[in-house]
Design an enzyme around this catalytic site. Structure first.
Site, PDB file in Angstrom:
ATOM      1  N   SER A 120      25.898 -27.402 -10.461  1.00 13.03           N
ATOM      2  CA  SER A 120      25.020 -26.338  -9.967  1.00 13.03           C
ATOM      3  C   SER A 120      25.588 -25.665  -8.724  1.00 13.03           C
ATOM      4  O   SER A 120      25.125 -24.598  -8.335  1.00 13.03           O
ATOM      5  CB  SER A 120      23.640 -26.901  -9.662  1.00 13.03           C
ATOM      6  N   HIS A 141      26.129 -23.577 -16.913  1.00 12.42           N
ATOM      7  CA  HIS A 141      25.077 -24.117 -16.060  1.00 12.42           C
ATOM      8  C   HIS A 141      23.710 -23.928 -16.710  1.00 12.42           C
ATOM      9  O   HIS A 141      23.224 -22.804 -16.833  1.00 12.42           O
ATOM     10  CB  HIS A 141      25.126 -23.439 -14.679  1.00 12.42           C
TER      11      HIS A 141
HETATM   12  N1  3HC Z   1      10.895 -31.266 -24.055  1.00 13.96           N
HETATM   13  C1  3HC Z   1       9.811 -30.917 -24.776  1.00 13.96           C
HETATM   14  N2  3HC Z   1       8.656 -30.553 -24.214  1.00 13.96           N
HETATM   15  C2  3HC Z   1       8.607 -30.507 -22.859  1.00 13.96           C
HETATM   16  C3  3HC Z   1       9.705 -30.832 -22.051  1.00 13.96           C
HETATM   17  C4  3HC Z   1      10.882 -31.230 -22.704  1.00 13.96           C
HETATM   18  N3  3HC Z   1      11.987 -31.582 -22.028  1.00 13.96           N
HETATM   19  N4  3HC Z   1       9.341 -30.680 -20.753  1.00 13.96           N
HETATM   20  C5  3HC Z   1       8.073 -30.269 -20.739  1.00 13.96           C
HETATM   21  N5  3HC Z   1       7.630 -30.160 -22.007  1.00 13.96           N
HETATM   22  C6  3HC Z   1       6.318 -29.776 -22.470  1.00 13.96           C
HETATM   23  C7  3HC Z   1       5.237 -30.376 -21.601  1.00 13.96           C
HETATM   24  O1  3HC Z   1       5.056 -31.728 -21.931  1.00 13.96           O
HETATM   25  C8  3HC Z   1       4.055 -29.508 -21.958  1.00 13.96           C
HETATM   26  O2  3HC Z   1       3.467 -30.000 -23.153  1.00 13.96           O
HETATM   27  P1  3HC Z   1       1.876 -29.971 -23.351  1.00 13.96           P
HETATM   28  O3  3HC Z   1       1.522 -28.517 -23.392  1.00 13.96           O
HETATM   29  O4  3HC Z   1       1.691 -30.676 -24.648  1.00 13.96           O
HETATM   30  O5  3HC Z   1       1.297 -30.698 -22.174  1.00 13.96           O
HETATM   31  C9  3HC Z   1       4.715 -28.166 -22.244  1.00 13.96           C
HETATM   32  O6  3HC Z   1       6.121 -28.387 -22.366  1.00 13.96           O
HETATM   33  C10 3HC Z   1       4.503 -27.163 -21.173  1.00 13.96           C
HETATM   34  O7  3HC Z   1       4.578 -27.820 -19.926  1.00 13.96           O
HETATM   35  P2  3HC Z   1       3.540 -27.536 -18.808  1.00 13.96           P
HETATM   36  O8  3HC Z   1       2.162 -27.841 -19.234  1.00 13.96           O
HETATM   37  O9  3HC Z   1       4.039 -28.194 -17.579  1.00 13.96           O
HETATM   38  O10 3HC Z   1       3.506 -25.956 -18.767  1.00 13.96           O
HETATM   39  P3  3HC Z   1       4.385 -24.878 -18.129  1.00 13.96           P
HETATM   40  O11 3HC Z   1       3.964 -23.665 -18.822  1.00 13.96           O
HETATM   41  O12 3HC Z   1       4.292 -24.987 -16.649  1.00 13.96           O
HETATM   42  O13 3HC Z   1       5.909 -25.080 -18.543  1.00 13.96           O
HETATM   43  C11 3HC Z   1       7.940 -25.313 -17.323  1.00 13.96           C
HETATM   44  C12 3HC Z   1       6.729 -25.998 -17.918  1.00 13.96           C
HETATM   45  C13 3HC Z   1       8.716 -24.592 -18.439  1.00 13.96           C
HETATM   46  C14 3HC Z   1       8.789 -26.425 -16.747  1.00 13.96           C
HETATM   47  C15 3HC Z   1       7.481 -24.268 -16.269  1.00 13.96           C
HETATM   48  O14 3HC Z   1       6.619 -24.861 -15.357  1.00 13.96           O
HETATM   49  C16 3HC Z   1       8.618 -23.659 -15.537  1.00 13.96           C
HETATM   50  O15 3HC Z   1       9.272 -22.742 -16.009  1.00 13.96           O
HETATM   51  N6  3HC Z   1       8.878 -24.162 -14.307  1.00 13.96           N
HETATM   52  C17 3HC Z   1       9.984 -23.726 -13.483  1.00 13.96           C
HETATM   53  C18 3HC Z   1      11.173 -24.553 -13.848  1.00 13.96           C
HETATM   54  C19 3HC Z   1      12.381 -24.091 -13.125  1.00 13.96           C
HETATM   55  O16 3HC Z   1      12.359 -23.237 -12.250  1.00 13.96           O
HETATM   56  N7  3HC Z   1      13.505 -24.691 -13.527  1.00 13.96           N
HETATM   57  C20 3HC Z   1      14.750 -24.408 -12.910  1.00 13.96           C
HETATM   58  C21 3HC Z   1      14.987 -25.391 -11.837  1.00 13.96           C
HETATM   59  S1  3HC Z   1      16.449 -25.037 -10.981  1.00 13.96           S
HETATM   60  C22 3HC Z   1      17.640 -25.732 -11.908  1.00 13.96           C
HETATM   61  O17 3HC Z   1      17.439 -26.385 -12.913  1.00 13.96           O
HETATM   62  C23 3HC Z   1      19.018 -25.486 -11.433  1.00 13.96           C
HETATM   63  C24 3HC Z   1      19.640 -26.722 -10.871  1.00 13.96           C
HETATM   64  O18 3HC Z   1      20.971 -26.423 -10.636  1.00 13.96           O
HETATM   65  C25 3HC Z   1      19.017 -27.179  -9.579  1.00 13.96           C
END
Ligand code: 3HC
Length: 294
Positions: A120, A141
């Protein structure tokens, strides 16, 4: 463009297991390597759970889940990656360890294979120079959680060949992602913008602009972000974020990339975020409790 049939993934943690999962789902034979069998078991268990969620929601047929699991092979030996067409490395963010691993891999994996790193913040150029194939080296990435997040940053260095870049870009599309093209600058596009923002949230909290819960709520409701900065910090991992700040500060020497004292203290206190059960929130109860409310 080179043809990709078999994928190797180094690391079966949060990112590696997600990458292995989407590759297997996309139909690639995928070998994922970890240093110990227990990490493979944990990672493959997580993949099984994630695919199970998609089946539950009707987004994936049960037979396709079984087929994807069948295409995955866990191993503790780098030798099992010898005939892979692309190897994506997602081990811990330690430049020295990554370079040593790439150097060893370079001797094992067939000469025309492409190497990619999911780093990252580290410089892809530096990692590529640990091998004799810097032209066949790019950044791929991914974002957490890999099975849900659509973006992949495809990174080219000044040495990456056009063929390698085009193959990596097409590969990212083939695993269901919507890639962007980046140059090899620490943090690429997303972390270059995201890291100063989340660090500023910590500084703002230290200065008293609002509580942890209110800062999170403000950014979610005021900007439409899916997570507030503290929830995101806990999600990414405070130790990971702290490491990223060190690399980015070292590269740019700009204060906006420097870790605020509170981030360092949280890491020293073992509060790494969700993965350790506590970070800016405590996750022991039914609902996360911000640590400033205790
Ligand atoms: N596989 C399958 N399903 C998954 C999963 C996975 N790995 N992770 C989460 N889910 C499911 C959850 O269990 C949930 O299921 P449910 O509806 O049955 O409870 C569903 O997906 C949706 O999850 P949420 O209820 O938490 O709902 P959201 O709409 O909030 O979606 C999210 C989750 C997509 C993670 C959203 O919150 C999001 O986009 N968050 C921001 C994440 C982000 O910014 N990521 C980037 C981080 S920075 C990075 O990675 C870079 C690194 O270099 C640091």
């Amino acid at each position: 463009m080179a043809t990709i049939k078999k994928v190797g993934v180094l690391g079966c943690g949060l990112m590696g297991s997600g990458i292995a999962q989407i590759c297997a789902q996309a139909g690639y034979d995928t070998v994922v390597r970890e240093v110990e069998q227990k990490y493979i078991d944990k990672g493959l268990g997580g993949i099984d759970k994630s695919l199970g969620k998609f089946v539950e929601k009707g987004k994936l047929a049960a037979a396709d889940k079984d087929a994807a699991m069948g295409r995955l092979q866990g191993t503790t030996s780098l030798d099992d990656l010898a005939d892979c067409d692309i190897v994506i490395e997602a081990i811990i963010e330690n430049a020295q360890l990554k370079k040593e691993t790439y150097a060893e891999l370079d001797r094992i994996v067939k000469k025309d294979a492409i190497f990619a790193s999911n780093t990252s913040s580290l410089t892809i150029t530096e990692l590529s120079m640990a091998t004799a194939r810097p032209k066949q080296f790019a950044g791929l990435h991914f974002f957490n959680p890999v099975p849900l997040m659509k973006l992949v940053e495809v990174v080219r260095t000044i040495l990456t060949s056009d063929e390698t870049f085009d193959t990596a870009f097409a590969f990212a599309k083939s695993v269901g992602k919507d890639p962007v093209s980046c140059r090899d600058n620490s943090g690429f596009i997303v972390n270059r913008l995201l890291v100063p923002y989340i660090l500023d949230a910590i500084r703002g909290f230290e200065e008293g602009i609002g509580s942890i819960a209110d800062i999170d709520k403000a950014m979610m409701l005021g900007c439409g972000y899916p997570m507030g900065p503290f929830t995101l910090l806990d999600f990414v991992g405070l130790d990971t974020t702290y490491y990223i700040t060190k690399v980015m500060y070292d590269e740019y020497q700009e204060k906006r990339f420097a870790a605020p004292p509170l981030l360092r203290k949280m890491v020293l206190a073992g509060r790494f975020g969700r993965k350790s059960g506590a970070g800016f929130y405590d996750y022991a109860g039914e609902k996360p409790v911000p640590f400033d409310q205790k």
